[in-house]
Design an enzyme around this catalytic site. Sequence first.
Site, PDB file in Angstrom:
ATOM      1  CG  ASP A 158      -1.829   1.211   1.302  1.00 16.62           C
ATOM      2  OD1 ASP A 158      -2.326   1.638   0.240  1.00 16.62           O
ATOM      3  OD2 ASP A 158      -2.039   1.752   2.399  1.00 16.62           O
ATOM      4  N   GLY A 188      -2.474   9.272  -3.282  1.00 16.26           N
ATOM      5  CA  GLY A 188      -3.701   9.836  -3.832  1.00 16.26           C
ATOM      6  C   GLY A 188      -3.561  11.223  -4.415  1.00 16.26           C
ATOM      7  CB  CYS A 240      -3.036   0.847  -2.563  1.00 13.18           C
ATOM      8  SG  CYS A 240      -2.935   2.609  -2.929  1.00 13.18           S
ATOM      9  CG  ASN A 241      -9.479   1.265  -3.278  1.00 14.79           C
ATOM     10  OD1 ASN A 241     -10.354   0.623  -3.841  1.00 14.79           O
ATOM     11  ND2 ASN A 241      -9.277   1.174  -1.969  1.00 14.79           N
ATOM     12  CB  CYS A 251      -8.965   4.971   0.779  1.00 20.40           C
ATOM     13  SG  CYS A 251      -7.257   5.170   1.345  1.00 20.40           S
ATOM     14  CB  THR A 252      -6.703  -0.098   2.372  1.00 17.52           C
ATOM     15  OG1 THR A 252      -5.531   0.613   1.968  1.00 17.52           O
ATOM     16  CG2 THR A 252      -7.147  -1.025   1.245  1.00 17.52           C
ATOM     17  CG  HIS A 253      -4.693   4.914   4.605  1.00 18.58           C
ATOM     18  ND1 HIS A 253      -4.210   4.534   3.373  1.00 18.58           N
ATOM     19  CD2 HIS A 253      -3.602   5.249   5.351  1.00 18.58           C
ATOM     20  CE1 HIS A 253      -2.885   4.648   3.369  1.00 18.58           C
ATOM     21  NE2 HIS A 253      -2.490   5.071   4.557  1.00 18.58           N
TER      22      HIS A 253
END
Length: 258
Positions: A11, A44, A74-75, A187-189
């Site tokens: 990521d 991003g 990670c998108n 978003c993985t965050h």
Amino acid sequence: MTSSAPVGVFDSGLGGISVVRQIRTDLPHERILYFGDSANAPYGTKTPEQVRDLSFRIVEDFVEQGAKAVVIACNTATSSAVQELREHYDIPIIGMEPALKVACDRGHGERQSVIVAATPLTLRERKFAALMHRFEDAHTIHKQPCPRLVEIVERGELDDHDLVMRTLHDYFDQYDLAHTDSVVLGCTHFVFYRDYFRELLPNNVAIVDGNEGTARHLEVVLESLGKLAPEEQDGGVILRNSDPGERIAELAQQLLER
């Protein structure tokens, strides 16, 4: 390459650890190599070309370590790099995209009002535009970039309740949340904020993310190739980061155990 080989997961920073946790839950015998690129976070706000270059460097390192598959947790990196990575490498490359289909399908044919929270680059990329095009005629879809949510995780401020809630209100008070059906954590965050989103949103609003689907996709791919880890293997996670500081290492471990 044997079934006991590791799975690489990466990521832009620490958010992908939420995906590692899901994989570890669903596939407990897998050995996972995690790389967080916190020294270059956030992805991003970078150009697609920058993200592709960073992604190739990371995947090349995984290949050198003998990874049997790579998960792009990670998108943003998926949007920018997954197609070229798949063309270049002969191991499975599992990507992510905002779980918009899951959110829209919740309506069982009824029109849904959905907010997609993601990074600015994910929402600008053609991959998301194509995804949105599939559903926007039948549903009301709002795109909400939330770059500060990435920064809060990377700074280790996730437990600062007032800061997080103030940031969420800044982003979401513009919407009629009482008439919203779902918020997609694109978003993985953002998965680490699930409890905060639950506090912000009315109870009828679903919170949707793509982590379960990604872990399930990995399982299906590995099984189809006969590469699922043997049941006698002890799974585990090795955490690495491009930021060599002790603070990042401690924060990564805390998020893994959160």
